[in-house]
Every structure is written in structure tokens, then in C-alpha cells.
Design a protein around this motif. Sequence first.
Motif, PDB file in Angstrom:
ATOM      1  N   UNK A 131       0.802  -1.223   0.000  1.00 37.27           N
ATOM      2  CA  UNK A 131       0.000   0.000   0.000  1.00 37.27           C
ATOM      3  C   UNK A 131       0.841   1.281   0.000  1.00 37.27           C
ATOM      4  N   UNK A 132       2.115   1.193   0.399  1.00 35.89           N
ATOM      5  CA  UNK A 132       2.920   2.414   0.479  1.00 35.89           C
ATOM      6  C   UNK A 132       3.500   2.821  -0.876  1.00 35.89           C
ATOM      7  N   UNK A 133       3.192   2.071  -1.933  1.00 37.92           N
ATOM      8  CA  UNK A 133       3.675   2.425  -3.271  1.00 37.92           C
ATOM      9  C   UNK A 133       3.276   3.833  -3.670  1.00 37.92           C
ATOM     10  N   UNK A 134       4.066   4.437  -4.567  1.00 38.61           N
ATOM     11  CA  UNK A 134       3.847   5.834  -4.955  1.00 38.61           C
ATOM     12  C   UNK A 134       2.717   5.994  -5.971  1.00 38.61           C
ATOM     13  N   UNK A 135       2.549   5.013  -6.860  1.00 37.28           N
ATOM     14  CA  UNK A 135       1.601   5.156  -7.964  1.00 37.28           C
ATOM     15  C   UNK A 135       0.590   4.023  -8.000  1.00 37.28           C
ATOM     16  N   UNK A 200      11.038  -6.359  -4.240  1.00 40.78           N
ATOM     17  CA  UNK A 200      10.840  -7.001  -2.941  1.00 40.78           C
ATOM     18  C   UNK A 200      11.328  -8.446  -2.882  1.00 40.78           C
ATOM     19  N   UNK A 201      11.118  -9.250  -3.949  1.00 42.78           N
ATOM     20  CA  UNK A 201      11.503 -10.665  -3.843  1.00 42.78           C
ATOM     21  C   UNK A 201      12.981 -10.903  -3.604  1.00 42.78           C
ATOM     22  N   UNK A 202      13.866  -9.954  -3.964  1.00 42.14           N
ATOM     23  CA  UNK A 202      15.290 -10.245  -3.812  1.00 42.14           C
ATOM     24  C   UNK A 202      16.057  -9.257  -2.951  1.00 42.14           C
ATOM     25  N   UNK A 203      15.371  -8.467  -2.165  1.00 41.78           N
ATOM     26  CA  UNK A 203      16.076  -7.576  -1.235  1.00 41.78           C
ATOM     27  C   UNK A 203      16.874  -8.361  -0.193  1.00 41.78           C
ATOM     28  N   UNK A 204      16.318  -9.501   0.230  1.00 37.52           N
ATOM     29  CA  UNK A 204      17.012 -10.275   1.277  1.00 37.52           C
ATOM     30  C   UNK A 204      18.231 -11.021   0.742  1.00 37.52           C
ATOM     31  N   UNK A 205      18.479 -10.946  -0.591  1.00 34.64           N
ATOM     32  CA  UNK A 205      19.684 -11.537  -1.170  1.00 34.64           C
ATOM     33  C   UNK A 205      20.910 -10.642  -0.966  1.00 34.64           C
ATOM     34  N   UNK A 218       7.467  14.042   3.371  1.00 37.59           N
ATOM     35  CA  UNK A 218       6.898  12.911   2.614  1.00 37.59           C
ATOM     36  C   UNK A 218       6.031  13.342   1.433  1.00 37.59           C
ATOM     37  N   UNK A 219       6.486  14.304   0.654  1.00 39.41           N
ATOM     38  CA  UNK A 219       5.710  14.714  -0.525  1.00 39.41           C
ATOM     39  C   UNK A 219       5.671  13.611  -1.577  1.00 39.41           C
ATOM     40  N   UNK A 220       6.747  12.844  -1.673  1.00 42.48           N
ATOM     41  CA  UNK A 220       6.834  11.787  -2.687  1.00 42.48           C
ATOM     42  C   UNK A 220       6.985  10.397  -2.075  1.00 42.48           C
ATOM     43  N   UNK A 221       7.968  10.221  -1.192  1.00 43.00           N
ATOM     44  CA  UNK A 221       8.302   8.902  -0.646  1.00 43.00           C
ATOM     45  C   UNK A 221       8.122   8.924   0.866  1.00 43.00           C
ATOM     46  N   UNK A 222       7.354   7.981   1.438  1.00 43.45           N
ATOM     47  CA  UNK A 222       7.157   7.969   2.890  1.00 43.45           C
ATOM     48  C   UNK A 222       8.349   7.384   3.639  1.00 43.45           C
ATOM     49  N   UNK A 223       8.505   7.812   4.878  1.00 39.81           N
ATOM     50  CA  UNK A 223       9.537   7.236   5.756  1.00 39.81           C
ATOM     51  C   UNK A 223       9.326   5.729   5.889  1.00 39.81           C
ATOM     52  N   UNK A 224       8.067   5.306   5.801  1.00 33.97           N
ATOM     53  CA  UNK A 224       7.761   3.870   5.888  1.00 33.97           C
ATOM     54  C   UNK A 224       8.503   3.064   4.835  1.00 33.97           C
ATOM     55  N   UNK A 225       8.826   3.687   3.698  1.00 31.45           N
ATOM     56  CA  UNK A 225       9.594   2.988   2.655  1.00 31.45           C
ATOM     57  C   UNK A 225      10.986   2.649   3.158  1.00 31.45           C
ATOM     58  N   UNK A 226      11.618   3.600   3.850  1.00 30.18           N
ATOM     59  CA  UNK A 226      12.941   3.351   4.413  1.00 30.18           C
ATOM     60  C   UNK A 226      12.905   2.328   5.521  1.00 30.18           C
ATOM     61  N   UNK A 228      10.758  -0.083   5.806  1.00 27.35           N
ATOM     62  CA  UNK A 228      10.531  -1.378   5.159  1.00 27.35           C
ATOM     63  C   UNK A 228      11.841  -1.943   4.608  1.00 27.35           C
ATOM     64  N   UNK A 229      12.617  -1.099   3.930  1.00 32.04           N
ATOM     65  CA  UNK A 229      13.901  -1.555   3.388  1.00 32.04           C
ATOM     66  C   UNK A 229      14.862  -1.947   4.496  1.00 32.04           C
TER      67      UNK A 229
END
Length: 268
Positions: A131-135, A200-205, A218-226, A228-229
Motif C-alpha cells: 500500500x505504500x507504493x507511490x503510484x 521485494x523478492x530479492x532484497x534479502x539476497x 513525505x511529498x513523494x516517498x514515505x519514511x515507511x519505505x525506508x 521497510x527496506x
Amino acid sequence: MALMKLEDGVELYYEDVGMGSPIIFIHGVWMSSRFFKKQLPYFRQKYRAISLDLRGHGQSTHSDSGHTVATYAKDLRQFIQKLDLRDVTLVGWSMGAFVIWEYIHQFGEEGLKGTVIVDELASDFKWPDFEIGAFDLPALTGMMQQIQTDQRGLLKGFLPLMFKDEVPDEELEWMLEETTKLPASIASAILFDQSIVDCRPYLNEISIPTLLCFGKEEKLIPIAAGEHLNKEIPHSKLEIFTNSCHCPFLEEPERFNKVVEEFVRSLS
């Protein structure tokens, strides 16, 4: 300043200054190496600082084809190999993060020392389970249509959203000049591809250390994105820039440069 010819004839424009451990700065969609104008003079004092224009962007060849994140990652691979770079730190802003993740997914981590990710999501798309996607699809198609009908008008509205504070007209003017170098055909093609990439499928690699730099605004990217990463990427550290939005390297350059330098030094 130089041009590198790739196997398919595309020429990549790049700047290569300083000596020492290499750091490559990779820009976002529609942007260019010029956005790192406050990084190269700083990092050249102790490192080999390199910024490049991805194909279709800035002063690189405006090729008719190849405008996918996967192809940009292949271009980066050739770029690194042709310059015979080792122990590289990759700094990816916005779409540049996708290029880094796709590079690691395709080619592994050999020759890489660490990565710095600047203000990007694991995917820009609002997937049913993200849900946190930009588009969402209407927003994405609306932007693509506007690129075809009023590219300059779209960018005039988009560029100020990248910053927490109001940007002086002369600053916005050079950014507009850079981002309108792309033909509308390229601008819409790469916007679509980079917006539906899902890393997402290969971040843990990813096993090499990762520094995550996010603007608090957070005009474009939420802190939640960071956040999550930070949870998904092993050996990652999240750094928040309280006076920045999407461009901490331009909005808080002194702090950004010091934070990145400390990270790179820790990799030795």
C-alpha cells in the motif's frame, strides 16, 4: 568528462574525478549526473568519484530502445567492467536504487563493497500487498499521458515536489533544462518500467552493507519505505534527513556527504 561506447553503440556520458576507492552516483528517472554537483567536488578529495548519465538521459545517447531498469543495470555492468573498477560503492537515488538492486540480482555482488540507497521504495507501484507504493494505475497512466501532451508542464509541477522548501527559480531552471533533454517517448517508456519494477523478492539476497538515506518530508516517498527496506535488507542502516524531501544530497549536502563518507570509510 568523457563518453563510453557500449556494445550496442550507445554512448554514456560520465564524469570521473579523484583517486582511490570508486564511488558511482546513479541518478533518478528523467534526471542526470548534474544532480550530484555537490558530491563530486567533495568526494574527489579522498575517493574516485564517478557520476554517469543513464542511456536516454542527460548527455548520453537518446537511444530508441533499451529503456528498462534491467537494461540500465546491464549498461552499468559494462561501465564498471570497461573502467576495470573494483571495491565499488554504488549510490542510487530514486530509480538509481532500482538499477542497483537489479544489478545485484543479475550479476551478484562481486566487485561491490557497499550500496547507498537514497529515498526510494522497494517498488513504486501500489500492489495489492504494498500500500505504500507511490503510484496506482490511474496516477501512472495520467503521468504518461501528460508526458506526451505537456512534458514541460508536468516537470514544472513535479520538480518542486522533490524538495522540502521552496527552490529558487534559477535552480529549478537548470533542473528543468536537464529533465527536458529526454524525448517524451523515452520519458514515458522508462517511467512505466521503473514504476512497475518490484524488487521485494530479492532484497534479502543483498549481503553487502547498505546505507538508507531518506528525507523526512513525505511529498513523494514515505519514511515507511525506508523502514521497510531497513527490515528487509540485511546489514542495512537507516538515516533520516529532517530538513529534506526527495533530494537530501542537494537539500542537506554537507550532512549527506559526511554521512556517506563515514559509511564508505566503515567498509574498509
